[in-house]
Design an enzyme around this catalytic site. Structure first.
Site, PDB file in Angstrom:
ATOM      1  N   ALA A 120     -78.789 -60.625  55.410  1.00 39.47           N
ATOM      2  CA  ALA A 120     -77.320 -60.592  55.351  1.00 39.47           C
ATOM      3  C   ALA A 120     -76.726 -61.843  55.994  1.00 39.47           C
ATOM      4  O   ALA A 120     -76.552 -62.874  55.318  1.00 39.47           O
ATOM      5  CB  ALA A 120     -76.821 -59.317  56.011  1.00 39.47           C
ATOM      6  N   ARG A 121     -76.437 -61.767  57.269  1.00 44.07           N
ATOM      7  CA  ARG A 121     -75.949 -62.918  58.014  1.00 44.07           C
ATOM      8  C   ARG A 121     -76.595 -62.902  59.391  1.00 44.07           C
ATOM      9  O   ARG A 121     -76.743 -61.833  60.004  1.00 44.07           O
ATOM     10  CB  ARG A 121     -74.428 -62.880  58.154  1.00 44.07           C
ATOM     11  CG  ARG A 121     -73.667 -63.276  56.881  1.00 44.07           C
ATOM     12  CD  ARG A 121     -73.858 -64.759  56.547  1.00 44.07           C
ATOM     13  NE  ARG A 121     -73.130 -65.186  55.368  1.00 44.07           N
ATOM     14  CZ  ARG A 121     -73.687 -65.349  54.156  1.00 44.07           C
ATOM     15  NH1 ARG A 121     -74.971 -65.101  53.968  1.00 44.07           N
ATOM     16  NH2 ARG A 121     -72.971 -65.791  53.149  1.00 44.07           N
TER      17      ARG A 121
ATOM     18  N   PHE B  88     -74.237 -50.475  52.304  1.00 43.51           N
ATOM     19  CA  PHE B  88     -74.792 -49.939  51.056  1.00 43.51           C
ATOM     20  C   PHE B  88     -74.008 -50.461  49.858  1.00 43.51           C
ATOM     21  O   PHE B  88     -73.589 -49.718  48.983  1.00 43.51           O
ATOM     22  CB  PHE B  88     -74.789 -48.399  51.114  1.00 43.51           C
ATOM     23  CG  PHE B  88     -75.797 -47.745  50.206  1.00 43.51           C
ATOM     24  CD1 PHE B  88     -77.128 -48.135  50.211  1.00 43.51           C
ATOM     25  CD2 PHE B  88     -75.422 -46.722  49.341  1.00 43.51           C
ATOM     26  CE1 PHE B  88     -78.067 -47.532  49.379  1.00 43.51           C
ATOM     27  CE2 PHE B  88     -76.349 -46.093  48.504  1.00 43.51           C
ATOM     28  CZ  PHE B  88     -77.674 -46.511  48.529  1.00 43.51           C
TER      29      PHE B  88
ATOM     30  N   GLY C  60     -82.321 -66.304  50.046  1.00 42.93           N
ATOM     31  CA  GLY C  60     -81.978 -65.050  49.358  1.00 42.93           C
ATOM     32  C   GLY C  60     -81.702 -65.201  47.868  1.00 42.93           C
ATOM     33  O   GLY C  60     -82.256 -64.486  47.045  1.00 42.93           O
TER      34      GLY C  60
ATOM     35  N   GLU D  94     -77.592 -71.410  61.879  1.00 38.49           N
ATOM     36  CA  GLU D  94     -78.381 -72.147  60.873  1.00 38.49           C
ATOM     37  C   GLU D  94     -77.999 -73.618  60.868  1.00 38.49           C
ATOM     38  O   GLU D  94     -76.824 -73.946  61.007  1.00 38.49           O
ATOM     39  CB  GLU D  94     -78.146 -71.529  59.494  1.00 38.49           C
ATOM     40  CG  GLU D  94     -78.680 -70.122  59.428  1.00 38.49           C
ATOM     41  CD  GLU D  94     -78.458 -69.446  58.088  1.00 38.49           C
ATOM     42  OE1 GLU D  94     -78.116 -70.128  57.096  1.00 38.49           O
ATOM     43  OE2 GLU D  94     -78.613 -68.230  58.043  1.00 38.49           O
TER      44      GLU D  94
ATOM     45  N   ARG E 225     -69.723 -47.926  55.578  1.00 41.09           N
ATOM     46  CA  ARG E 225     -68.363 -47.512  55.930  1.00 41.09           C
ATOM     47  C   ARG E 225     -67.943 -46.289  55.103  1.00 41.09           C
ATOM     48  O   ARG E 225     -67.216 -45.440  55.547  1.00 41.09           O
ATOM     49  CB  ARG E 225     -67.376 -48.660  55.684  1.00 41.09           C
ATOM     50  CG  ARG E 225     -67.263 -49.577  56.882  1.00 41.09           C
ATOM     51  CD  ARG E 225     -66.380 -50.744  56.573  1.00 41.09           C
ATOM     52  NE  ARG E 225     -66.915 -51.505  55.441  1.00 41.09           N
ATOM     53  CZ  ARG E 225     -66.448 -52.661  55.030  1.00 41.09           C
ATOM     54  NH1 ARG E 225     -65.422 -53.195  55.617  1.00 41.09           N
ATOM     55  NH2 ARG E 225     -66.988 -53.297  54.008  1.00 41.09           N
TER      56      ARG E 225
ATOM     57  N   ARG F  24     -73.829 -53.670  46.751  1.00 41.53           N
ATOM     58  CA  ARG F  24     -74.658 -53.968  45.569  1.00 41.53           C
ATOM     59  C   ARG F  24     -76.092 -54.348  45.939  1.00 41.53           C
ATOM     60  O   ARG F  24     -77.053 -53.851  45.349  1.00 41.53           O
ATOM     61  CB  ARG F  24     -74.040 -55.130  44.778  1.00 41.53           C
ATOM     62  CG  ARG F  24     -72.798 -54.781  44.016  1.00 41.53           C
ATOM     63  CD  ARG F  24     -72.204 -56.043  43.409  1.00 41.53           C
ATOM     64  NE  ARG F  24     -71.622 -56.856  44.465  1.00 41.53           N
ATOM     65  CZ  ARG F  24     -70.317 -57.010  44.660  1.00 41.53           C
ATOM     66  NH1 ARG F  24     -69.458 -56.457  43.843  1.00 41.53           N
ATOM     67  NH2 ARG F  24     -69.852 -57.737  45.653  1.00 41.53           N
ATOM     68  N   ILE F  25     -76.242 -55.255  46.918  1.00 40.83           N
ATOM     69  CA  ILE F  25     -77.591 -55.763  47.227  1.00 40.83           C
ATOM     70  C   ILE F  25     -78.427 -54.668  47.896  1.00 40.83           C
ATOM     71  O   ILE F  25     -79.609 -54.489  47.588  1.00 40.83           O
ATOM     72  CB  ILE F  25     -77.509 -57.039  48.097  1.00 40.83           C
ATOM     73  CG1 ILE F  25     -76.805 -58.152  47.308  1.00 40.83           C
ATOM     74  CG2 ILE F  25     -78.902 -57.493  48.538  1.00 40.83           C
ATOM     75  CD1 ILE F  25     -76.464 -59.395  48.129  1.00 40.83           C
TER      76      ILE F  25
ATOM     77  N   HIS G 131     -83.150 -69.146  54.570  1.00 40.68           N
ATOM     78  CA  HIS G 131     -81.974 -68.694  53.791  1.00 40.68           C
ATOM     79  C   HIS G 131     -82.197 -68.901  52.284  1.00 40.68           C
ATOM     80  O   HIS G 131     -81.465 -69.638  51.622  1.00 40.68           O
ATOM     81  CB  HIS G 131     -80.695 -69.410  54.265  1.00 40.68           C
ATOM     82  CG  HIS G 131     -79.443 -68.621  53.967  1.00 40.68           C
ATOM     83  ND1 HIS G 131     -78.329 -68.631  54.766  1.00 40.68           N
ATOM     84  CD2 HIS G 131     -79.129 -67.807  52.930  1.00 40.68           C
ATOM     85  CE1 HIS G 131     -77.384 -67.851  54.249  1.00 40.68           C
ATOM     86  NE2 HIS G 131     -77.843 -67.343  53.123  1.00 40.68           N
TER      87      HIS G 131
HETATM   88  C1  DGY Z   1     -74.409 -65.824  49.741  1.00 39.03           C
HETATM   89  O1  DGY Z   1     -74.225 -65.859  48.524  1.00 39.03           O
HETATM   90  O2  DGY Z   1     -73.660 -65.197  50.502  1.00 39.03           O
HETATM   91  C2  DGY Z   1     -75.570 -66.587  50.278  1.00 39.03           C
HETATM   92  O3  DGY Z   1     -75.945 -66.117  51.522  1.00 39.03           O
HETATM   93  C3  DGY Z   1     -75.218 -68.043  50.380  1.00 39.03           C
HETATM   94  O4  DGY Z   1     -73.952 -68.165  50.888  1.00 39.03           O
END
Ligand code: DGY
Length: 324
Positions: A242-243, A157, A292, A272, A181, A159-160, A290
């Site tokens: 996220a990742r 939770f 985002g 990736e 957390r 900023r994004i 990717h």
């Molecule tokens: C980020 O800003 O973390 C994007 O995923 C690119 O790295």
């Protein structure tokens, strides 16, 4: 000989930022924009004062520990830094900065886009139309799910995630639950009526859309695994901006194939640019490359944020965005 600091950008950045930096530093660009090898990164560590990598560069201890190192700042282009061994950097007194804030809304927008695409079957619909398979309107054609009143479960939770919550709540009247957390302040919770879940498993079981917003790295590796996918509702949608390694991709492909969850919207992948072949074959997987933070405005703002950190560093001031 130039007295200006020597800077390496490991990938091409937007023209505005490259020009801005070139006017101030002795900048080397990666003209052909191909990801650098570990050997090339190690060589660069000896030649430059600052290295400005991206998520496609693995800055591990073998790169940071190179003998004869000249680099003193790693100015990462991106907010996530799990591709950098920050413990090794700390040990070696190498500074590391990132680019928070400027990509928050853009990335949250993409989470919303994936949510909509996955629930409204947008990719599937477009593929049907382009393939000439659309036979016309009918009441039961390609029915998706509405978002209104549904529970958006946010894992992490920061900023994004909070921006995603605001947009989903304001635009679609979604209810918000989150696991993190730390519990957010009452003001942050009240802004979207967000409910804190002390148990990730409870959130996973109740969410209609589960959206991932954790950092990458060992702590979150396969946080969403076969067991957690099995706890999700059969109508639920998983969104990952996220990742990639936060999700066990093979387990996700199996869950989507067997209809154990309804759909997934992914922007990031375990290896990736490779995408699990079974995901590629599934109609209920929305797959973006990717993207985002990929708007011209945001990628320029990210580059300018790296520039602010470079300026602070070379002026001997504290970094704007210190990671280490
Ligand atoms: C980020 O800003 O973390 C994007 O995923 C690119 O790295």
């Amino acid at each position: 000989m130039s007295q200006r600091p020597r800077i390496l950008l490991t990938r091409r950045w937007t023209r505005e930022v490259e020009e801005y930096l070139a006017a101030r530093y002795d900048v080397t660009l990666n003209e052909n924009d191909v990801p650098m090898t570990a050997d090339a990164l190690r060589a660069a560590m000896r030649e430059y004062d600052a290295l400005c990598p991206t998520v496609t560069d693995r800055i591990d201890a073998s790169v940071l520990e190179v003998p004869g190192r000249r680099v003193r700042l790693i100015g990462n282009f991106g907010v996530g830094f799990n591709h950098i061994d920050v413990e090794a950097a700390r040990r070696l007194s190498i500074c590391v900065s990132n680019t928070p804030d400027v990509l928050t809304d853009t990335t949250a927008d993409l989470a919303i886009l994936l949510m909509l695409m996955a629930t409204r079957r947008a990719g599937e619909g477009e593929r049907e139309l382009r393939a000439g398979r659309w036979t016309g309107w009918r009441p039961t054609h390609m029915l998706g799910q509405s978002l209104t009143g549904k529970l958006l479960g946010l894992v992490g939770f920061g900023r994004i995630a909070q921006a995603t919550a605001r947009k989903a709540h304001a635009a679609f009247g979604m209810r918000i639950g989150y696991y993190g957390r730390r519990r957010a302040t009452p003001e942050v919770e009240q802004a979207t009526g967000a409910r804190f879940y002390a148990s990730l498993d409870d959130l996973v079981a109740e969410a209609d859309v589960l959206s991932l917003h954790t950092p990458g790295g060992a702590e979150t590796f396969h946080l969403v695994d076969a067991a957690r996918l099995a706890r999700m509702k059969p109508t639920a949608v998983l969104v990952n901006t996220a990742r990639g390694p936060v999700v066990d991709e093979a387990a996700l492909a199996a869950a989507l194939k067997q209809g154990r969850i309804a759909a997934a919207g992914l922007d990031v992948y375990e290896e990736e640019p490779r995408v699990h072949p079974e995901l590629l074959a599934l109609e209920n997987a929305v797959l973006l490359p990717h993207l985002g933070s990929a708007t011209r405005e945001t990628r320029t703002a990210m580059g300018m944020r790296v520039a602010e950190n470079l300026e602070a560093f070379f002026a001997g001031r504290p970094l704007r965005d210190p990671v280490v």
